[in-house]
Design an enzyme around this catalytic site. Sequence first.
Site, PDB file in Angstrom:
ATOM      1  N   LYS A  85     103.462  -6.813 214.068  1.00  3.86           N
ATOM      2  CA  LYS A  85     104.486  -6.507 213.065  1.00  3.86           C
ATOM      3  C   LYS A  85     105.718  -5.912 213.735  1.00  3.86           C
ATOM      4  CE  LYS A  85     102.020  -7.594 209.463  1.00  3.86           C
ATOM      5  NZ  LYS A  85     102.314  -8.818 208.761  1.00  3.86           N
ATOM      6  N   CYS A  86     106.834  -6.002 213.054  1.00  4.77           N
ATOM      7  CA  CYS A  86     108.114  -5.461 213.490  1.00  4.77           C
ATOM      8  C   CYS A  86     107.947  -3.995 213.910  1.00  4.77           C
ATOM      9  CB  CYS A  86     109.109  -5.585 212.342  1.00  4.77           C
ATOM     10  SG  CYS A  86     110.759  -5.013 212.723  1.00  4.77           S
ATOM     11  N   PRO A  87     108.491  -3.598 215.033  1.00  2.00           N
ATOM     12  CA  PRO A  87     109.420  -4.289 215.927  1.00  2.00           C
ATOM     13  C   PRO A  87     108.756  -4.938 217.140  1.00  2.00           C
ATOM     14  CG  PRO A  87     109.387  -1.994 216.538  1.00  2.00           C
ATOM     15  CD  PRO A  87     108.400  -2.165 215.380  1.00  2.00           C
TER      16      PRO A  87
END
Length: 84
Positions: free
Chosen positions: A12-14
């Site tokens: 998942k981000c980042p």
Amino acid sequence: MTTTKLDLTGLKCPLPALKTRKALKSVPPGDRLEVHCTDPLSVIDIPNLIRETGDKVEITARDEKKIVFLIEKLKGSEKKDVPS
């Protein structure tokens, strides 16, 4: 021209953008990095990263489960990745 594959599915981000930036540093100019992601935000983060590094996103493929970026490392890229 060599293509290196980077599987970032499930991250998942980042993390996809951070791991892509790190992987690009080891790719010689003229070679490609194929990045596989599942995070929907990567369609924003990865192209923004590539604008910063000066490289080129050649192909972006997307289906219901995966997003694939094919990034070409250009000569003189990473010019904006200089510590201040």
